[in-house]
Design an enzyme around this catalytic site. Structure first.
Site, PDB file in Angstrom:
ATOM      1  N   GLN A 131       0.748  -1.098   0.188  1.00 38.65           N
ATOM      2  CA  GLN A 131      -0.077   0.000  -0.038  1.00 38.65           C
ATOM      3  C   GLN A 131       0.935   1.330  -0.096  1.00 38.65           C
ATOM      4  OE1 GLN A 131      -2.334   0.013   3.568  1.00 38.65           O
ATOM      5  NE2 GLN A 131      -3.694   1.998   2.502  1.00 38.65           N
ATOM      6  N   GLY A 132       0.853   2.172  -1.031  1.00 41.04           N
ATOM      7  CA  GLY A 132       1.455   3.039  -1.237  1.00 41.04           C
ATOM      8  C   GLY A 132       0.710   4.564  -1.050  1.00 41.04           C
ATOM      9  N   TYR A 133       0.472   4.733   0.129  1.00 40.76           N
ATOM     10  CA  TYR A 133      -0.272   6.054   0.464  1.00 40.76           C
ATOM     11  C   TYR A 133       0.743   6.876   1.209  1.00 40.76           C
ATOM     12  CZ  TYR A 133      -5.000   4.324   0.037  1.00 40.76           C
ATOM     13  OH  TYR A 133      -6.265   3.819  -0.482  1.00 40.76           O
ATOM     14  N   SER A 134       1.229   6.552   2.319  1.00 41.96           N
ATOM     15  CA  SER A 134       2.283   7.622   3.180  1.00 41.96           C
ATOM     16  C   SER A 134       3.289   8.142   2.393  1.00 41.96           C
ATOM     17  CB  SER A 134       2.461   6.964   4.386  1.00 41.96           C
ATOM     18  OG  SER A 134       1.498   6.413   5.147  1.00 41.96           O
ATOM     19  N   SER A 168       4.420  -1.237   3.915  1.00 40.65           N
ATOM     20  CA  SER A 168       4.846  -2.447   4.587  1.00 40.65           C
ATOM     21  C   SER A 168       5.087  -3.513   3.610  1.00 40.65           C
ATOM     22  CB  SER A 168       3.572  -2.928   5.470  1.00 40.65           C
ATOM     23  OG  SER A 168       3.311  -2.032   6.505  1.00 40.65           O
ATOM     24  N   GLU A 251     -10.854  -1.590   4.708  1.00 43.12           N
ATOM     25  CA  GLU A 251      -9.856  -1.928   6.010  1.00 43.12           C
ATOM     26  C   GLU A 251     -10.365  -2.537   7.274  1.00 43.12           C
ATOM     27  OE1 GLU A 251      -6.949   1.260   6.178  1.00 43.12           O
ATOM     28  OE2 GLU A 251      -5.272  -0.171   6.123  1.00 43.12           O
ATOM     29  N   ASN A 375      -4.444   7.425  16.861  1.00 39.23           N
ATOM     30  CA  ASN A 375      -5.198   7.421  17.878  1.00 39.23           C
ATOM     31  C   ASN A 375      -5.914   8.837  17.900  1.00 39.23           C
ATOM     32  OD1 ASN A 375      -5.178   4.669  18.476  1.00 39.23           O
ATOM     33  ND2 ASN A 375      -4.800   5.065  21.195  1.00 39.23           N
TER      34      ASN A 375
HETATM   35  C1  LIG Z   1       4.191  -0.475  11.377  1.00 30.59           C
HETATM   36  C2  LIG Z   1       3.780   0.678  10.432  1.00 30.59           C
HETATM   37  C3  LIG Z   1       3.252   0.066   9.172  1.00 30.59           C
HETATM   38  C4  LIG Z   1       2.812   1.044   8.191  1.00 30.59           C
HETATM   39  N1  LIG Z   1       2.336   0.553   6.939  1.00 30.59           N
HETATM   40  C5  LIG Z   1       2.013   1.419   5.945  1.00 30.59           C
HETATM   41  C6  LIG Z   1       1.805   1.026   4.744  1.00 30.59           C
HETATM   42  O1  LIG Z   1       1.972  -0.069   4.310  1.00 30.59           O
HETATM   43  N2  LIG Z   1       1.471   1.899   3.694  1.00 30.59           N
HETATM   44  C7  LIG Z   1       1.213   3.389   3.994  1.00 30.59           C
HETATM   45  O2  LIG Z   1       0.813   3.796   3.055  1.00 30.59           O
HETATM   46  N3  LIG Z   1       1.452   3.793   5.262  1.00 30.59           N
HETATM   47  C8  LIG Z   1       2.013   2.827   6.379  1.00 30.59           C
HETATM   48  N4  LIG Z   1       2.316   3.357   7.367  1.00 30.59           N
HETATM   49  C9  LIG Z   1       2.034   4.666   7.708  1.00 30.59           C
HETATM   50  C10 LIG Z   1       0.955   5.133   8.602  1.00 30.59           C
HETATM   51  O3  LIG Z   1      -0.169   5.086   8.089  1.00 30.59           O
HETATM   52  C11 LIG Z   1       1.471   6.575   9.208  1.00 30.59           C
HETATM   53  O4  LIG Z   1       2.691   6.419  10.227  1.00 30.59           O
HETATM   54  C12 LIG Z   1       0.501   7.190  10.171  1.00 30.59           C
HETATM   55  O5  LIG Z   1      -0.714   7.507   9.088  1.00 30.59           O
HETATM   56  C13 LIG Z   1       0.947   8.226  10.868  1.00 30.59           C
HETATM   57  O6  LIG Z   1       1.402   9.577  10.088  1.00 30.59           O
HETATM   58  P1  LIG Z   1       3.110   9.996  10.215  1.00 30.59           P
HETATM   59  O7  LIG Z   1       3.747   8.744  10.845  1.00 30.59           O
HETATM   60  O8  LIG Z   1       3.611  10.978   9.529  1.00 30.59           O
HETATM   61  O9  LIG Z   1       2.851  10.727  11.633  1.00 30.59           O
HETATM   62  P2  LIG Z   1       2.273  12.071  11.874  1.00 30.59           P
HETATM   63  O10 LIG Z   1       1.100  12.389  11.078  1.00 30.59           O
HETATM   64  O11 LIG Z   1       3.311  13.175  11.684  1.00 30.59           O
HETATM   65  O12 LIG Z   1       1.868  12.253  13.467  1.00 30.59           O
HETATM   66  C14 LIG Z   1       2.607  12.387  14.362  1.00 30.59           C
HETATM   67  C15 LIG Z   1       1.954  12.589  15.733  1.00 30.59           C
HETATM   68  O13 LIG Z   1       0.888  13.886  15.501  1.00 30.59           O
HETATM   69  C16 LIG Z   1      -0.280  13.464  15.717  1.00 30.59           C
HETATM   70  N5  LIG Z   1      -1.081  14.286  14.769  1.00 30.59           N
HETATM   71  C17 LIG Z   1      -0.991  14.382  13.518  1.00 30.59           C
HETATM   72  N6  LIG Z   1      -1.916  15.338  13.168  1.00 30.59           N
HETATM   73  C18 LIG Z   1      -2.758  15.634  14.065  1.00 30.59           C
HETATM   74  C19 LIG Z   1      -4.047  16.135  14.461  1.00 30.59           C
HETATM   75  N7  LIG Z   1      -4.725  16.701  13.223  1.00 30.59           N
HETATM   76  N8  LIG Z   1      -4.671  16.152  15.518  1.00 30.59           N
HETATM   77  C20 LIG Z   1      -3.916  15.727  16.465  1.00 30.59           C
HETATM   78  N9  LIG Z   1      -2.713  14.839  16.508  1.00 30.59           N
HETATM   79  C21 LIG Z   1      -2.215  14.920  15.380  1.00 30.59           C
HETATM   80  C22 LIG Z   1      -0.455  12.061  15.454  1.00 30.59           C
HETATM   81  O14 LIG Z   1      -1.492  11.600  16.148  1.00 30.59           O
HETATM   82  C23 LIG Z   1       0.807  11.469  16.083  1.00 30.59           C
HETATM   83  O15 LIG Z   1       0.772  11.335  17.512  1.00 30.59           O
HETATM   84  C24 LIG Z   1       2.987   2.402   8.532  1.00 30.59           C
HETATM   85  C25 LIG Z   1       3.079   2.855   9.650  1.00 30.59           C
HETATM   86  C26 LIG Z   1       3.676   1.965  10.593  1.00 30.59           C
HETATM   87  C27 LIG Z   1       3.985   2.482  11.955  1.00 30.59           C
END
Ligand SMILES: Cc1cc2nc3c(=O)[nH]c(=O)nc-3n(C[C@H](O)[C@H](O)[C@H](O)COP(=O)(O)OP(=O)(O)OC[C@H]3O[C@@H](n4cnc5c(N)ncnc54)[C@H](O)[C@@H]3O)c2cc1C
Lengths: 395, 388
Positions: A131-134, A168, A251, A375
């Site tokens: 899944q290439g989202y992030s 992942s 999902e 969360n």
């Molecule tokens: C084990 C693992 C597997 C993953 N696999 C994939 C995958 O296969 N494909 C894919 O595309 N992505 C994947 N991800 C990415 C995942 O979806 C992102 O890590 C997630 O969406 C959070 O984004 P970020 O890491 O940039 O954190 P950030 O968005 O930078 O968040 C950092 C902190 O800020 C808080 N925050 C951010 N915005 C707000 C807001 N508006 N209000 C309050 N708090 C906020 C967050 O809750 C968090 O605590 C994976 C992540 C992990 C850890």
């Protein structure tokens, strides 16, 4: 309200259980209870072989309609399958992204050609997806993706440039679904496209990221003029967000019930440890073990409600709390596991850093409250969509 | 497997919601709760004769509606939401369930019929200072000719000072634990029974002490076999526990709803306080508690139905009841407590209703075992079997 399964469903349960008894053994014995989040790196080849074994038995993609190779299994049957699979110690499914995300998305939004091209490989347990989202600047704020897709008239192909992160299982996958900007001037959720991209090509570079467990199951993925065939865009250019969000709906599907059985296996393990080392006599730990048991049972009741409701497909309230509920529960379970193990919890079974199952679970559960919508993001969604509170101000 | 309301159950829930919104207003609750009786008798007449709620899960052969525990739970949830002041939990959660589980055909005919007609009932089993297990039963019973004579004191009896019908638990002198316990059913005006209202922190639910002095009961007051009643009493208490949990879901829900409504109105720093993430996230946590609690309570209600029908799935009653009560107790308390915080200063006034929910949440938590008590009960089942 009715709790019991029908006799036909019970018969189906027996069919699943006996197939697993007969097939999940011999060469597959070592992979029982292995794989899955935190343990994706283990027994990869054996687990890929297992995917094909499952497929031969007709046990992949059972919820898909028959015309696409599925069984058209009812929700109840999918619940039963997932329960029995986990109960038998079925290994973490390398094919789960294709089966539960790509497949349903293509069935809902894909062209006939795309279905014909991609569904059989998933169904056969031979083609794996990621899944290439992030992206580095698009985490919680997913709509901030910067990767670009440009249609090249000369070659008749889409050309992709940009970077994905936390992808992942990218290193084990033949394909990736990617959201990228088709309109370079666009912002936020407008102007995106949803692409089906082959990983094995010169324009794609995969770099593993080491996790706190010392293993790596996610990666950075770079697109440098990566190519994608003209008809490998799902929906129209500009409709990517709609498709991507539809997918996130899948999902929250029935696979959660299988996940609960894995959780049950972990909790059973903790109970075994507690009984063996005397933690079961500690009043504070007794309370927490009982609390974990309560939490897991309610998770099941909650998903039974979720799966029984909402014929119109609308997201029920119980579905909105689901992610926040299970991720928080599981994270607490990780801490409980360590506390029950006591002093032994620090001792790693093998040098240099070969973690035990519960240790690795403990560390990796910290990811549960981050991926798939953190969360905090879940709470925003609940407050805004379920409780009607004001939306977050945006910068 | 069908874990959602049928159309009929939705209708019953909606009817209860609409009726209670009408009759169990804040003013009505406040008026009733300051009386010693604790409820409005005219309203009880309406509840029993027009809505026929006490008869809800009484079988038709005994003058009831013959519906199930899920319908009962749906109704109780709405009662919790509006803090209904009425002897419903005592009459139905305790009284009706006791008769259904332990009553003879004649006892059911007599007393369930009376309840369907508007009489109230309750169950007394707890000695002063006890916890809700077998050891709580301290009142003694002894053979007396063909009948029995009972002596001792009960406390914490829901609506004990007003109930028309009493179900009493007593034990043979010298017996211990789960042995030697008997159950009796009798009219409350039996000679030797004296009852006294006990004022409570939560004024919306009344408690009493009951003292028995040489209370002579005929043989046909005995429910089941003499000295063998613990399994029946345990089942009755589990059924009542599920009823309390369903009510707690309503308490948790209304605590959330009224708090969200308040935060959407209240403006500080130029915006509604509902727009602050700290408030939104607290509300989201409260909703999680309500929804998870609801799942637990309705699951337990389904199991209660199976248990009343003596079906195999009903064997999970004790576990389901403990899960529901442990979770819903904390959900109601968490939500009411957070509710006060979200209200700010007005949450501390008697004028706002959130304090009433906070008090109800606590009294319901204590009633029939708090969360820790139920967790320990589950822990015994999980951890104290044969050691691995
Ligand atoms: C084990 C693992 C597997 C993953 N696999 C994939 C995958 O296969 N494909 C894919 O595309 N992505 C994947 N991800 C990415 C995942 O979806 C992102 O890590 C997630 O969406 C959070 O984004 P970020 O890491 O940039 O954190 P950030 O968005 O930078 O968040 C950092 C902190 O800020 C808080 N925050 C951010 N915005 C707000 C807001 N508006 N209000 C309050 N708090 C906020 C967050 O809750 C968090 O605590 C994976 C992540 C992990 C850890």
């Amino acid at each position: 309200m009715k709790l019991s399964f029908s006799p036909e469903d019970e018969q189906f349960r027996e069919e699943v259980a006996s197939w697993l008894r007969e097939n999940l053994r011999g060469e597959f014995e070592p992979i029982r209870f292995r794989g899955g989040p935190g343990d994706e790196h283990s027994f990869v080849e054996e687990r890929k072989a297992w995917e094909q074994k499952l497929a031969e038995g007709g046990w992949t993609c059972i919820g898909w309609p028959k015309q696409y190779g599925g069984r058209g299994a009812s929700i109840e049957q999918q619940v039963i399958f997932n329960e029995e699979y986990a109960r038998a110690g079925g290994p973490g499914r390398i094919g789960h992204i294709g089966e539960t995300l790509t497949g349903p998305t293509l069935i809902a939004f894909g062209s006939e050609a795309q279905k014909e091209r991609y569904l059989p490989g998933i169904r056969a347990g031979k083609e794996f997806w990621c899944q290439g989202y992030s992206e580095p600047s698009a985490g919680s704020d997913l709509a901030n993706v910067k990767s670009k897709a440009r249609f090249d008239e000369a070659s008749g192909k889409w050309i992709l440039n940009g970077q994905k992160v936390w992808t992942s299982l990218a290193h084990e996958s033949q394909y990736c679904f990617v959201i990228a900007r088709t309109d370079p001037e666009s912002k936020a959720h407008k102007g995106l496209g949803f692409f089906l991209v082959a990983m094995d090509q010169p324009g794609v570079t995969i770099r593993p990221i080491e996790q706190l467990t010392g293993t790596s199951e996610f990666n950075e993925v770079f697109f440098d003029d990566a190519e994608c065939a003209a008809d490998d865009i799902v929906g129209e250019p500009g409709e990517g967000w709609k498709v991507a969000m539809g997918l996130l709906g899948f999902e929250r599907g029935v696979s959660t019930l299988g996940q609960q059985m894995l959780f049950q296996n972990e909790l059973d393990e903790i109970v075994r440890v507690a009984k063996a080392n005397g933690a079961a006599r500690d009043p504070a730990l007794r309370q927490r073990i009982a609390e974990a048991h309560i939490g897991l049972r309610i998770m099941r009741f909650n998903s039974m409600r979720m799966l029984s409701g909402g014929e119109d497909g609308s997201l029920q309230k119980e579905a909105m709390i689901y992610k926040l509920y299970w991720s928080s529960w599981h994270r607490n379970l990780g801490k409980l596991a360590m506390d029950v193990m006591g002093a032994e919890s620090e001792i790693v079974p093998e040098a240099p850093y070969e973690l035990g199952r519960l240790q690795s679970m403990y560390l990796f559960t910290r990811a549960d409250t981050i991926y798939g919508g953190t969360n905090q993001i879940q709470r925003n969604i609940i407050a805004e969509r379920a409780l009607g509170m004001p939306r977050e101000p945006r910068g | 497997m069908e874990f959602r309301f049928t159309d009929e159950q939705v209708m019953i829930r909606d009817t209860a919601e609409a009726f209670l919104k009408e009759v169990s207003t804040s003013e009505a609750v406040r008026e009733a709760m300051v009386t010693e009786r604790g409820y409005d008798q005219a309203l009880w007449q309406q509840i029993s004769q027009e809505m026929m709620w006490p008869a809800l899960h009484i079988p038709e052969e005994f003058g009831g509606l013959g519906l199930g525990f899920v319908e009962l739970a749906a109704t109780l949830e709405q009662m919790g939401r509006t803090l209904l002041c009425a002897p419903f939990l005592s009459t139905v959660g305790f009284g009706v369930n006791a008769l259904l589980v332990a009553g003879s055909e004649t006892q059911k005919q007599t007393y369930l019929g009376q309840i369907a007609e508007g009489k109230t009932a309750t169950l007394a089993f707890m000695a002063p200072g006890s916890r809700p297990d077998a050891r709580a039963v301290q009142v003694t019973c002894a053979a007396d000719g063909d009948g029995f004579v009972l002596n001792g004191e009960y406390r914490y009896v829901l609506d004990g000072h007003t109930a028309d019908i009493l179900v009493l638990a007593a034990r043979e002198a010298g017996s211990e634990g789960e042995q030697g316990i008997s159950l009796f059913v009798l009219p409350a005006d039996t000679a030797g029974v004296s009852r006294e209202w006990l004022p409570t922190v939560d004024q919306t639910r009344k408690q009493a002490s009951i003292t028995l002095q040489d209370v002579k009961l005929p043989a046909d007051a005995l429910m089941g076999e003499a000295g063998q009643a613990w399994p029946a009493l345990a089942k009755i208490l589990d059924l009542a526990t599920v009823a309390v949990a369903a009510e707690q879901v309503g308490v948790a829900q209304e605590s959330l709803d009224s708090s969200v409504a308040y935060t959407m109105e209240r403006v500080q720093f130029g915006r509604t306080i509902a727009s602050y993430q700290a408030i939104k996230h607290k509300a989201a946590d409260m909703m999680l508690k309500v929804e998870a609690g609801r799942s637990a309570a309705y699951y337990a209600a389904c199991v209660a139905d199976e248990a009343l029908a003596n079906n195999p799935l009903g064997e999970g009653l004790a576990e389901a009841a403990s899960i529901a009560k442990a979770y819903c107790s904390e959900a109601a308390f968490f939500n009411a407590g957070c509710g006060i915080q979200l209200h700010g200063g007005v949450g501390i006034t008697s004028e706002y209703d959130i304090q009433l929910y906070f008090k109800r949440a606590k009294s319901s938590e204590t009633l029939l075992g708090d969360a820790a008590w139920h967790r320990e009960r589950l822990a015994r089942q999980l951890l104290d079997g044969d050691a691995a």
